[in-house]
Design an enzyme around this catalytic site. Structure first.
Site, short mmCIF file in Angstrom:
data_model
loop_
_atom_site.label_atom_id
_atom_site.label_comp_id
_atom_site.label_asym_id
_atom_site.label_seq_id
_atom_site.Cartn_x
_atom_site.Cartn_y
_atom_site.Cartn_z
N ARG A 150 1.02 -1.30 -0.03
CA ARG A 150 -0.01 0.04 0.10
C ARG A 150 0.83 1.38 -0.10
NH1 ARG A 150 -2.75 -3.67 3.07
NH2 ARG A 150 -5.07 -3.91 2.50
N LYS A 151 0.62 2.34 -0.80
CA LYS A 151 1.03 3.42 -0.81
C LYS A 151 0.40 4.62 -0.05
CE LYS A 151 3.98 6.98 -2.02
NZ LYS A 151 3.56 7.67 -0.84
N ARG A 152 1.04 4.79 1.28
CA ARG A 152 0.45 5.85 2.10
C ARG A 152 1.09 7.34 1.56
NH1 ARG A 152 0.79 1.07 4.55
NH2 ARG A 152 -0.65 0.37 6.00
N GLU A 291 -3.35 6.21 -1.08
CA GLU A 291 -2.76 6.85 -2.18
C GLU A 291 -2.75 5.96 -3.56
OE1 GLU A 291 0.59 10.40 -3.29
OE2 GLU A 291 1.07 8.58 -2.03
#
Length: 419
Positions: A150-152, A291
């Site tokens: 996951r892209k935070r 994101e």
């Protein structure tokens, strides 16, 4: 390839940044490691091509310089590198590339030894993403599957333990975070059970909070104890060639050592077989409020972001944004194949300007445009026109679109017909 390494080239000799310390008498001492390429008795200019192709009969030499203020410079004997390593394999190195890797290893080892009381504190800039919304085919060519996370949308942070046992938490630009005591306290507990040499690479984040708020909390000197540290990678300064999949295995082992952490988390990994799986995960992550996604080449080394170097072993997947901006000028790229290729300059309502790369023009067209477009022609046909721009996000500091690419003009204009 030179920009992968810290330091600078001067008179055909590449020197890494000085590592400073203090003598027992209180004087400042500096240690510098350098690389030069010799062809018989001549020092050759070091070029990027030498990192992929050997120069016949050339050898690389590594040497160090040491001096104390007001004292003479002592230069060590040279260590000669006459051949690369892993010849015939995918990860083969040339003479020059191997010399730089050896020098970097010695540089990091020396920096780590000096990291205690009088040092640059061992800050190594984190690895940066090169590919945006593109996953290179090479990611799928090895037996080991790529890794998706996951892209935070948070603030990048790297943690390491200092020589005195304290925790250093620093930013992408090597600025120390002075607060975040809740995270540092847990990191200190974690380092009791793990290799003290390891760097933990991650992001300061709190779900559903905007980046501007997160950045404010991260940089606050008064600790609010709200942010969490999401760790997505780890590395050792003297083992940067360790492949990503092995680093992830070691990271999992690290978090098994202490499972009652509240503010520090290991990011979840997903293995994928093809690009479609990555895109499905990206869509899932966005629905969850994240994101987008990060894709890691499983066999990729850890490549620090020295001199703003972006590693080809990372890809970022996220939705593109677009908007119209006013075109006010044009310029050219600064290096490589972009030198002489036209770039558009747009302006925000607050008068801040930013450069935009034309998306649908070939390099041949961009070269021709820059050569033939005059200020008079630009003012007559293009100045003040609205340009549709795709971009990844707005900079939280400046509001400028990042990774901006020009899709086209709002009103139909064929720029090649102007010249």
């Amino acid at each position: 390839m030179l920009n992968q390494f810290p330091g600078q080239l001067s008179n055909n000799v590449f020197c890494f940044p000085p590592i400073e310390s203090e003598t027992k008498s209180g004087k400042k001492a500096s240690w510098i490691i350098c690389v030069q390429v010799m062809h018989h008795n001549t020092i050759l200019p070091i070029t990027d091509e030498m990192f992929s192709t050997d120069v016949k009969d050339a050898v690389a030499e590594i040497f160090t310089k040491f001096f104390v203020e007001e004292g003479a410079v002592r230069i060590s004997k040279t260590t000669r590198v006459t051949e690369g390593k892993n010849l015939g394999k995918k990860n083969a190195t040339t003479v020059v590339h191997q010399a730089f890797k050896d020098a970097l290893s010695k540089y990091n080892r020396h920096a780590r030894q000096k990291r205690g009381a009088h040092t640059n504190r061992g800050m190594i800039p984190p690895m940066l993403v090169k590919h945006f919304n593109i996953i290179p085919k090479t990611f799928f060519e090895d037996e080991t599957d790529p890794i998706v996370q996951r892209k935070r949308n948070g603030v990048r942070a790297v943690a390491c333990q200092q020589g005195d046992g304290s925790i250093l938490l620093y930013s992408r630009t090597e600025k120390e975070f002075l607060g975040l005591d809740n995270i540092k306290k847990e990191l200190k507990q974690l380092y009791l059970f793990i290799d003290v040499r390891v760097y933990l690479d991650g992001e300061l984040y709190l779900h559903h909070k905007p980046l501007q708020w997160i950045a404010g909390q991260a940089n606050a000197k008064v600790d609010s104890s709200e942010l969490h540290f999401y760790v997505f990678d780890c590395f050792w300064s003297d083992q940067l060639q360790m492949p990503s999949n092995k680093r992830q295995q070691l990271l999992t082992n690290i978090f098994k050592q202490k499972e009652d952490l509240i503010f520090i988390h290991q990011v979840e990994n997903f293995s994928i077989k093809d690009e479609d799986e990555a895109l499905r995960l990206k869509t899932q992550f966005i629905k969850e409020g994240y994101e987008g996604a990060i894709v890691r080449n499983a066999n990729g080394p850890y490549e620090p972001g020295y001199n703003n170097y972006h590693s080809p072993h990372l890809a970022k997947l996220k939705p593109l944004l677009d908007a119209e901006f006013i075109l006010v000028d044009y310029t050219q790229g600064k290096k490589g194949k972009d030198l002489g290729a036209i770039l558009w300059v747009c302006e925000l309502p607050n008068k801040k300007r930013f450069v935009v790369t034309p998306k649908h023009l070939t390099y041949a067209d961009r070269y021709a445009l820059f050569q033939k477009l005059t200020p008079a022609l630009f003012k007559k046909h293009l100045y003040g026109k609205e340009l549709t721009v795709e971009y990844a996000e707005l900079s939280p500091k400046t509001g400028i679109p990042l990774q901006a690419r020009a899709v086209g003009f709002r009103e139909p204009i064929n720029v090649l017909e102007i010249i």
